[in-house]
Design a protein around this motif. Sequence first.
Motif, PDB file in Angstrom:
ATOM      1  N   VAL A  47      -3.222 -10.114  -1.292  1.00 12.82           N
ATOM      2  CA  VAL A  47      -2.211  -9.053  -1.394  1.00 12.82           C
ATOM      3  C   VAL A  47      -2.917  -7.725  -1.621  1.00 12.82           C
ATOM      4  O   VAL A  47      -3.825  -7.629  -2.448  1.00 12.82           O
ATOM      5  N   ASP A  48      -2.509  -6.702  -0.897  1.00 14.77           N
ATOM      6  CA  ASP A  48      -3.051  -5.354  -1.086  1.00 14.77           C
ATOM      7  C   ASP A  48      -2.042  -4.497  -1.838  1.00 14.77           C
ATOM      8  O   ASP A  48      -0.908  -4.326  -1.378  1.00 14.77           O
ATOM      9  N   ILE A  49      -2.501  -3.993  -2.990  1.00 11.84           N
ATOM     10  CA  ILE A  49      -1.679  -3.059  -3.774  1.00 11.84           C
ATOM     11  C   ILE A  49      -2.535  -1.788  -3.888  1.00 11.84           C
ATOM     12  O   ILE A  49      -2.941  -1.378  -4.962  1.00 11.84           O
ATOM     13  N   VAL A  50      -2.823  -1.220  -2.765  1.00 15.97           N
ATOM     14  CA  VAL A  50      -3.773  -0.113  -2.666  1.00 15.97           C
ATOM     15  C   VAL A  50      -3.040   1.223  -2.739  1.00 15.97           C
ATOM     16  O   VAL A  50      -1.997   1.404  -2.094  1.00 15.97           O
ATOM     17  N   ASP A  51      -3.595   2.126  -3.559  1.00 15.14           N
ATOM     18  CA  ASP A  51      -3.057   3.495  -3.662  1.00 15.14           C
ATOM     19  C   ASP A  51      -1.570   3.474  -4.052  1.00 15.14           C
ATOM     20  O   ASP A  51      -0.748   4.177  -3.460  1.00 15.14           O
ATOM     21  N   CYS A  52      -1.247   2.666  -5.037  1.00 12.92           N
ATOM     22  CA  CYS A  52       0.151   2.559  -5.492  1.00 12.92           C
ATOM     23  C   CYS A  52       0.310   3.203  -6.865  1.00 12.92           C
ATOM     24  O   CYS A  52      -0.643   3.257  -7.648  1.00 12.92           O
ATOM     25  N   ASP A  53       1.501   3.643  -7.156  1.00 15.95           N
ATOM     26  CA  ASP A  53       1.809   4.115  -8.505  1.00 15.95           C
ATOM     27  C   ASP A  53       2.258   2.905  -9.321  1.00 15.95           C
ATOM     28  O   ASP A  53       3.301   2.299  -9.032  1.00 15.95           O
ATOM     29  N   LEU A  54       1.456   2.563 -10.335  1.00 18.56           N
ATOM     30  CA  LEU A  54       1.758   1.374 -11.147  1.00 18.56           C
ATOM     31  C   LEU A  54       2.225   1.757 -12.551  1.00 18.56           C
ATOM     32  O   LEU A  54       2.132   0.951 -13.480  1.00 18.56           O
ATOM     33  N   ASN A 113       0.804  -1.226   0.000  1.00 17.19           N
ATOM     34  CA  ASN A 113       0.000   0.000   0.000  1.00 17.19           C
ATOM     35  C   ASN A 113       0.837   1.275   0.000  1.00 17.19           C
ATOM     36  O   ASN A 113       1.854   1.364   0.684  1.00 17.19           O
ATOM     37  N   LYS A 114       0.363   2.263  -0.781  1.00 23.74           N
ATOM     38  CA  LYS A 114       0.982   3.583  -0.845  1.00 23.74           C
ATOM     39  C   LYS A 114       2.442   3.531  -1.269  1.00 23.74           C
ATOM     40  O   LYS A 114       3.270   4.311  -0.798  1.00 23.74           O
ATOM     41  N   SER A 115       2.759   2.593  -2.151  1.00 26.98           N
ATOM     42  CA  SER A 115       4.140   2.497  -2.638  1.00 26.98           C
ATOM     43  C   SER A 115       4.228   2.911  -4.093  1.00 26.98           C
ATOM     44  O   SER A 115       3.254   2.849  -4.840  1.00 26.98           O
TER      45      SER A 115
END
Lengths: 199, 201
Positions: free
Chosen positions: A160-167, A143-145
């Motif tokens: 897995v949480d990939i929340v608020d990430c720059d992808l 998160n937030k990464s």
Amino acid sequence: MQCFVPCAVDGCGKPAFASGDTCLDHAPDREAALAAASALLESSDSARDLSFAGAALEGLNLSGRRFYACSFMGASLRSVLFTNSIFRLCFFDGALIDSCDFSRIDAQFCSFGGATISNVSFENSELLHVSFGGAAISDSTFNKSNLYDSRFIRSVLKNVDIVDCDLKRVYMLPLKQDNVSYKYSNTMEAVRDLEHLYL
Amino acid sequence: MKLYQHYSLYGFANSYLLGDEVTRRALIVDPGEFTVGMLNHIEGNGFYVAAVLLTHSHIHHVRGLKTLLKIYEAEVFAATSKVLGFPCRVVSDGERLAVAGFSVDVISVPGHSPDSVVYKIDRILFTGDALHAGVIGRTLSPFNARLLVDGLKAKILSQDDGCIVLPGHGPPSTIGAERRSNLGLEEGYANKVTATYDFFV
């Protein structure tokens, strides 16, 4: 960087383990070599060109350290804190990473290829040009990464949480995903099919 | 030996500087651009760029030559005789070079381009666009895809698991990880490639 001293045993070719003369397989006293590696990691602010391949490290606090061109390939890392640490050109390929904290790290040009990652936090981190190819990641958060130009190719993601990430430019081509949240992340800027690879 | 990676915004490509700490001579792999930052880094560390290794001659990997060769009298190594009008020392498959104090093995892996080569220095493979983390280089036809896959399987994936892959784009990897999880090496991948002639790097 990546200037490992080769194992002193003729014909071995593997990098020497930590500050020793031989790789872990050829260390005369494996337990002593592992203890020395733990002590070396805990006592230094930074590690450069060191191989900890195959090490079993548990319960270490390595927060705020700097790692340059270090190898943790095939290592077993349990309950190790890397909070706020910096990684450049470091390799965790094939490592078993369990219950570790990589939150607020600054990792660039690193690889976790084929690693087994469970119960790990990568939250609030800079994870630029990092490969998670073939990694099995479960019960973990990003998160937030910022994951710019990182890759999740043939990874297996579960809980897995990939929340608020720059992808942006992230290759998100997992083999399997189950209960993965991309909420608030810019998934449209990720590469999600083979037709749009930037190669 | 000191190794630095530079991420070029021109083509989002990787360049690498490899320097010998004793002789202070260095080589650059794929100078996609040559910036003031790179120059300051080289000079700040007291290196002299004596050679350039080109994995292939696509523009995003070579454009920096124009600037670099105005500053350093570097010998350019490539699998083609001229790049951007600059003469190159032509390398061939299986050759071992002595470049800027480094022993460099040349491995020809055509497919992404006819002049694609991989340079092996110690346990490091500079794979250019032949092999990336998780994928292989784009090809223009199933024939080229098969050529690339066959070359990679025979010459690159036969290297030790712990050998490090430093590609022309994207993050680093290892041979072990690529052997297990590279999409391009899946059975039948080459047959899925359709002929495309759009711009690629």
